[in-house]
Design a protein around this motif. Sequence first.
Motif, PDB file in Angstrom:
ATOM      1  N   THR A   1       3.776  -1.680  16.631  1.00 17.89           N
ATOM      2  CA  THR A   1       3.521  -2.677  17.560  1.00 17.89           C
ATOM      3  C   THR A   1       2.375  -3.323  17.467  1.00 17.89           C
ATOM      4  O   THR A   1       2.339  -4.604  17.793  1.00 17.89           O
ATOM      5  CB  THR A   1       3.824  -1.922  19.118  1.00 17.89           C
ATOM      6  N   ASN A   2       1.180  -2.447  17.386  1.00 19.52           N
ATOM      7  CA  ASN A   2      -0.104  -3.099  17.188  1.00 19.52           C
ATOM      8  C   ASN A   2      -0.232  -4.034  16.010  1.00 19.52           C
ATOM      9  O   ASN A   2      -0.657  -5.054  15.855  1.00 19.52           O
ATOM     10  CB  ASN A   2      -1.154  -2.203  16.881  1.00 19.52           C
ATOM     11  N   PHE A   3       0.443  -3.604  14.861  1.00 19.94           N
ATOM     12  CA  PHE A   3       0.444  -4.143  13.445  1.00 19.94           C
ATOM     13  C   PHE A   3       1.084  -5.620  13.836  1.00 19.94           C
ATOM     14  O   PHE A   3       0.727  -6.813  13.207  1.00 19.94           O
ATOM     15  CB  PHE A   3       1.073  -3.585  12.756  1.00 19.94           C
ATOM     16  N   VAL A   4       2.255  -5.748  14.546  1.00 17.33           N
ATOM     17  CA  VAL A   4       3.194  -6.779  14.603  1.00 17.33           C
ATOM     18  C   VAL A   4       2.691  -7.841  15.550  1.00 17.33           C
ATOM     19  O   VAL A   4       2.492  -9.012  15.556  1.00 17.33           O
ATOM     20  CB  VAL A   4       4.441  -6.455  15.091  1.00 17.33           C
ATOM     21  N   PHE A   5       2.171  -7.288  16.820  1.00 21.44           N
ATOM     22  CA  PHE A   5       1.861  -8.214  17.950  1.00 21.44           C
ATOM     23  C   PHE A   5       0.348  -8.479  18.016  1.00 21.44           C
ATOM     24  O   PHE A   5      -0.302  -9.084  19.028  1.00 21.44           O
ATOM     25  CB  PHE A   5       2.344  -7.633  19.009  1.00 21.44           C
ATOM     26  N   GLY A   6      -0.462  -7.734  17.122  1.00 19.01           N
ATOM     27  CA  GLY A   6      -1.971  -7.714  17.209  1.00 19.01           C
ATOM     28  C   GLY A   6      -2.491  -6.472  17.962  1.00 19.01           C
ATOM     29  O   GLY A   6      -2.149  -5.811  18.804  1.00 19.01           O
ATOM     30  N   GLN A   7      -3.799  -6.353  17.588  1.00 24.24           N
ATOM     31  CA  GLN A   7      -4.523  -5.165  18.065  1.00 24.24           C
ATOM     32  C   GLN A   7      -4.724  -5.209  19.508  1.00 24.24           C
ATOM     33  O   GLN A   7      -5.446  -6.023  20.216  1.00 24.24           O
ATOM     34  CB  GLN A   7      -5.915  -5.362  17.183  1.00 24.24           C
ATOM     35  N   VAL A   8      -4.156  -3.811  20.109  1.00 26.22           N
ATOM     36  CA  VAL A   8      -4.427  -3.564  21.535  1.00 26.22           C
ATOM     37  C   VAL A   8      -5.269  -2.362  21.789  1.00 26.22           C
ATOM     38  O   VAL A   8      -4.734  -1.530  21.028  1.00 26.22           O
ATOM     39  CB  VAL A   8      -3.127  -3.708  22.189  1.00 26.22           C
ATOM     40  N   ALA A   9      -6.528  -2.250  22.104  1.00 26.63           N
ATOM     41  CA  ALA A   9      -7.002  -1.058  22.071  1.00 26.63           C
ATOM     42  C   ALA A   9      -6.520   0.096  22.566  1.00 26.63           C
ATOM     43  O   ALA A   9      -6.457   1.301  21.781  1.00 26.63           O
ATOM     44  CB  ALA A   9      -8.376  -1.196  22.835  1.00 26.63           C
ATOM     45  N   VAL A  10      -5.723   0.073  23.743  1.00 28.58           N
ATOM     46  CA  VAL A  10      -5.136   0.924  24.329  1.00 28.58           C
ATOM     47  C   VAL A  10      -4.129   1.726  23.282  1.00 28.58           C
ATOM     48  O   VAL A  10      -3.816   2.775  23.037  1.00 28.58           O
ATOM     49  CB  VAL A  10      -4.450   0.801  25.607  1.00 28.58           C
ATOM     50  N   LEU A  11      -3.072   0.823  22.696  1.00 25.17           N
ATOM     51  CA  LEU A  11      -1.948   1.247  21.838  1.00 25.17           C
ATOM     52  C   LEU A  11      -2.792   1.876  20.557  1.00 25.17           C
ATOM     53  O   LEU A  11      -2.241   2.809  20.191  1.00 25.17           O
ATOM     54  CB  LEU A  11      -1.114   0.117  21.331  1.00 25.17           C
ATOM     55  N   THR A  12      -3.846   1.458  20.107  1.00 22.65           N
ATOM     56  CA  THR A  12      -4.529   1.811  18.925  1.00 22.65           C
ATOM     57  C   THR A  12      -4.889   3.470  19.333  1.00 22.65           C
ATOM     58  O   THR A  12      -4.409   4.254  18.587  1.00 22.65           O
ATOM     59  CB  THR A  12      -5.667   1.330  18.708  1.00 22.65           C
ATOM     60  N   TRP A  13      -5.742   3.647  20.267  1.00 19.03           N
ATOM     61  CA  TRP A  13      -6.020   4.922  20.776  1.00 19.03           C
ATOM     62  C   TRP A  13      -4.903   5.761  21.108  1.00 19.03           C
ATOM     63  O   TRP A  13      -4.978   7.134  20.623  1.00 19.03           O
ATOM     64  CB  TRP A  13      -6.769   4.842  21.969  1.00 19.03           C
ATOM     65  N   CYS A  14      -3.660   5.300  21.649  1.00 18.47           N
ATOM     66  CA  CYS A  14      -2.440   6.367  22.073  1.00 18.47           C
ATOM     67  C   CYS A  14      -2.031   6.552  20.549  1.00 18.47           C
ATOM     68  O   CYS A  14      -1.522   7.735  20.454  1.00 18.47           O
ATOM     69  CB  CYS A  14      -1.693   5.400  23.030  1.00 18.47           C
ATOM     70  N   GLY A  15      -1.695   5.501  19.841  1.00 23.95           N
ATOM     71  CA  GLY A  15      -1.126   5.755  18.422  1.00 23.95           C
ATOM     72  C   GLY A  15      -1.933   6.763  17.709  1.00 23.95           C
ATOM     73  O   GLY A  15      -1.200   7.590  16.916  1.00 23.95           O
ATOM     74  N   VAL A  16      -3.174   6.568  17.556  1.00 23.14           N
ATOM     75  CA  VAL A  16      -4.071   7.437  16.719  1.00 23.14           C
ATOM     76  C   VAL A  16      -3.947   9.030  17.177  1.00 23.14           C
ATOM     77  O   VAL A  16      -3.658  10.007  16.739  1.00 23.14           O
ATOM     78  CB  VAL A  16      -5.582   7.068  16.537  1.00 23.14           C
TER      79      VAL A  16
ATOM     80  N   LEU B   1       6.141   8.454  18.235  1.00 21.52           N
ATOM     81  CA  LEU B   1       5.522   7.633  19.437  1.00 21.52           C
ATOM     82  C   LEU B   1       4.432   6.966  18.596  1.00 21.52           C
ATOM     83  O   LEU B   1       3.856   5.747  18.860  1.00 21.52           O
ATOM     84  CB  LEU B   1       5.130   8.603  20.510  1.00 21.52           C
ATOM     85  N   ALA B   2       3.641   7.585  17.564  1.00 23.33           N
ATOM     86  CA  ALA B   2       2.663   6.793  16.967  1.00 23.33           C
ATOM     87  C   ALA B   2       2.936   5.803  16.080  1.00 23.33           C
ATOM     88  O   ALA B   2       2.425   4.614  16.052  1.00 23.33           O
ATOM     89  CB  ALA B   2       1.790   7.994  16.014  1.00 23.33           C
ATOM     90  N   LEU B   3       4.182   6.082  15.428  1.00 22.92           N
ATOM     91  CA  LEU B   3       4.528   4.950  14.625  1.00 22.92           C
ATOM     92  C   LEU B   3       5.111   3.811  15.700  1.00 22.92           C
ATOM     93  O   LEU B   3       4.616   2.607  15.084  1.00 22.92           O
ATOM     94  CB  LEU B   3       5.708   5.485  13.932  1.00 22.92           C
ATOM     95  N   ALA B   4       5.667   3.983  16.665  1.00 23.47           N
ATOM     96  CA  ALA B   4       6.020   2.737  17.583  1.00 23.47           C
ATOM     97  C   ALA B   4       4.663   2.063  17.866  1.00 23.47           C
ATOM     98  O   ALA B   4       4.574   0.896  17.964  1.00 23.47           O
ATOM     99  CB  ALA B   4       6.812   3.257  18.695  1.00 23.47           C
ATOM    100  N   ALA B   5       3.722   2.959  18.555  1.00 27.45           N
ATOM    101  CA  ALA B   5       2.372   2.292  19.005  1.00 27.45           C
ATOM    102  C   ALA B   5       1.869   1.645  17.606  1.00 27.45           C
ATOM    103  O   ALA B   5       1.223   0.354  18.045  1.00 27.45           O
ATOM    104  CB  ALA B   5       1.612   3.380  19.554  1.00 27.45           C
ATOM    105  N   LEU B   6       1.647   2.022  16.695  1.00 26.06           N
ATOM    106  CA  LEU B   6       0.874   1.492  15.650  1.00 26.06           C
ATOM    107  C   LEU B   6       1.679   0.454  14.975  1.00 26.06           C
ATOM    108  O   LEU B   6       0.803  -0.773  14.641  1.00 26.06           O
ATOM    109  CB  LEU B   6       0.464   2.570  14.652  1.00 26.06           C
TER     110      LEU B   6
END
Length: 171
Positions: free
Chosen positions: A28-43, A21-26
């Motif tokens: 996605t952030n890397f490819v499509f740009g920083q989204v704070a919720v995705l960063t927090w969920c991924g971390v 799940l972390a890999l998918a969220a982070l």
Amino acid sequence: FLLSHVSALGLGWLALGALNLALAALLTNFVFGQVAVLTWCGVAAALVGVVAFLLQVRRLYRARIKRSTDAAWLHSLASFGYLALAAAVGAAIALAGLPAALRQRLELGYAVLFLPGFVGSIVVGQLYKIVPFLIWFHRFSAYVGLKKVPSASELLAPRPQWAQLGLMHAG
């Protein structure tokens, strides 16, 4: 290589799911740009996954059959320490708004903790078990039961292993 049996696999499955799940969220952030919720969920998912993995390792260690530890196991144990530190540094990098100079230093520290620290230590620790077994299997397996053969662990002298452990982690 701990030779242990643990029937409760929940922590292992939690680690697998959380890290994916972390890999998918982070990613996605890397490819499509920083989204704070995705960063927090991924971390958060990454930290849950790492903690679950380390707790499962602790469970396996406590249930081990062979009670003594050797240099190979201590390499693996050190790798888990590096993994915990890398997870903490990675979380700080991802979540804290750091000045660029400090962020670059932490990124370098993260890379060192993860690559030579975690990956290098776990590889060395496991190779200290795998390589002697492969050599033993190739050289001595045909003689089992026919004559006395050394064990795979007797193929490597312990003193160089301990020296390598000390020098690698001191470095």
